[in-house]
Design a protein around this motif. Structure first.
Motif, PDB file in Angstrom:
ATOM      1  N   PRO A 141     -17.282 -16.037   7.653  1.00 47.24           N
ATOM      2  CA  PRO A 141     -17.752 -16.498   6.338  1.00 47.24           C
ATOM      3  C   PRO A 141     -16.938 -17.698   5.857  1.00 47.24           C
ATOM      4  CG  PRO A 141     -17.463 -14.115   6.358  1.00 47.24           C
ATOM      5  CD  PRO A 141     -16.882 -14.633   7.648  1.00 47.24           C
ATOM      6  N   GLY A 142     -17.599 -18.562   5.074  1.00 47.90           N
ATOM      7  CA  GLY A 142     -16.903 -19.718   4.512  1.00 47.90           C
ATOM      8  C   GLY A 142     -17.478 -21.036   4.976  1.00 47.90           C
ATOM      9  N   PRO A 189     -21.815  -8.181  12.475  1.00 47.91           N
ATOM     10  CA  PRO A 189     -22.113  -8.080  11.039  1.00 47.91           C
ATOM     11  C   PRO A 189     -21.028  -8.683  10.145  1.00 47.91           C
ATOM     12  CG  PRO A 189     -21.588  -5.920  11.948  1.00 47.91           C
ATOM     13  CD  PRO A 189     -21.647  -6.884  13.100  1.00 47.91           C
ATOM     14  N   GLY A 190     -19.849  -8.947  10.699  1.00 52.45           N
ATOM     15  CA  GLY A 190     -18.778  -9.566   9.930  1.00 52.45           C
ATOM     16  C   GLY A 190     -18.831 -11.088   9.951  1.00 52.45           C
ATOM     17  N   GLU A 191     -19.809 -11.640  10.663  1.00 50.79           N
ATOM     18  CA  GLU A 191     -19.937 -13.089  10.774  1.00 50.79           C
ATOM     19  C   GLU A 191     -21.358 -13.523  10.433  1.00 50.79           C
ATOM     20  OE1 GLU A 191     -18.521 -14.425  14.583  1.00 50.79           O
ATOM     21  OE2 GLU A 191     -16.473 -13.808  14.129  1.00 50.79           O
ATOM     22  N   ALA A 192     -21.527 -14.820  10.229  1.00 52.12           N
ATOM     23  CA  ALA A 192     -22.855 -15.394  10.005  1.00 52.12           C
ATOM     24  C   ALA A 192     -23.424 -15.810  11.357  1.00 52.12           C
ATOM     25  CB  ALA A 192     -22.754 -16.610   9.091  1.00 52.12           C
ATOM     26  N   TRP A 193     -24.728 -15.640  11.524  1.00 54.50           N
ATOM     27  CA  TRP A 193     -25.420 -15.976  12.762  1.00 54.50           C
ATOM     28  C   TRP A 193     -26.319 -17.172  12.484  1.00 54.50           C
ATOM     29  CZ3 TRP A 193     -25.517 -13.784  17.676  1.00 54.50           C
ATOM     30  CH2 TRP A 193     -26.564 -14.190  18.514  1.00 54.50           C
ATOM     31  N   ILE A 194     -26.238 -18.198  13.325  1.00 53.83           N
ATOM     32  CA  ILE A 194     -27.069 -19.391  13.155  1.00 53.83           C
ATOM     33  C   ILE A 194     -27.875 -19.589  14.430  1.00 53.83           C
ATOM     34  CG2 ILE A 194     -27.143 -21.867  12.650  1.00 53.83           C
ATOM     35  CD1 ILE A 194     -23.927 -20.163  11.928  1.00 53.83           C
ATOM     36  N   GLY A 195     -29.192 -19.351  14.320  1.00 49.63           N
ATOM     37  CA  GLY A 195     -30.099 -19.579  15.433  1.00 49.63           C
ATOM     38  C   GLY A 195     -30.585 -21.019  15.414  1.00 49.63           C
ATOM     39  N   GLY A 255     -22.873 -11.400   7.907  1.00 48.95           N
ATOM     40  CA  GLY A 255     -24.103 -10.649   8.103  1.00 48.95           C
ATOM     41  C   GLY A 255     -25.379 -11.431   7.826  1.00 48.95           C
ATOM     42  N   GLU A 256     -25.261 -12.644   7.346  1.00 45.64           N
ATOM     43  CA  GLU A 256     -26.437 -13.462   7.006  1.00 45.64           C
ATOM     44  C   GLU A 256     -26.940 -14.173   8.266  1.00 45.64           C
ATOM     45  OE1 GLU A 256     -28.919 -15.137   3.790  1.00 45.64           O
ATOM     46  OE2 GLU A 256     -27.375 -13.601   3.717  1.00 45.64           O
TER      47      GLU A 256
END
Length: 136
Positions: free
Chosen positions: A65-66, A30-36, A99-100
């Motif tokens: 993030p960033g 949840p502290g990072e962005a996930w890219i499928g 979390g995105e």
């Protein structure tokens, strides 16, 4: 003398390798962005590098993030043709949020190969630079 045991060993190795690739997806941090990744059949889109560092699992990216540069490889199967092309591309995006969930969607039209990055609301937020394709 029978050769069946000798044929069985490489076959079992292949099954083990493929099952490792098909293992369950990990839970997103949840502290990072996930890219499928999403490709058009019969192509395969694989995650390769984040900011120049090799990723552990080619099925997805997970980033802080960033701003980040994502490098991907597309293994493009030509319908009715046994030849494969390996296409390398990248995109840069500066707004990854913790979390995105994002989707990197591949699209191939003729010889043009591209991918677009969509956020969780389905808005396009970035697209790849030109892919470089070579026969595989």
């Amino acid at each position: 003398m029978t050769f069946k045991p000798l044929l069985l060993i490489p076959a079992l190795g292949l099954v083990a390798l493929l099952s490792a690739c098909a293992g369950p997806m990990p839970q997103p941090d949840p502290g990072e962005a996930w890219i499928g990744l999403q490709e058009e059949a019969p192509n395969d889109l694989m995650a390769e590098r984040v900011d120049g560092h090799k990723v552990d699992d080619g099925r997805y990216f997970q980033v802080k993030p960033g701003a980040h540069r994502l490098d991907v490889t597309l293994f493009e199967e030509n319908v009715g043709d046994a030849n494969q092309q390996d296409c390398n591309g990248h995109l840069s995006y500066g707004g990854f949020k913790a979390g995105e969930h994002y989707r990197l969607v591949e699209s191939s039209l003729g010889t043009a190969v591209s991918a677009r990055l969509y956020d969780a609301q389905g808005r396009q937020v970035a697209s790849t630079h030109d892919f470089n394709c070579m026969p595989g």
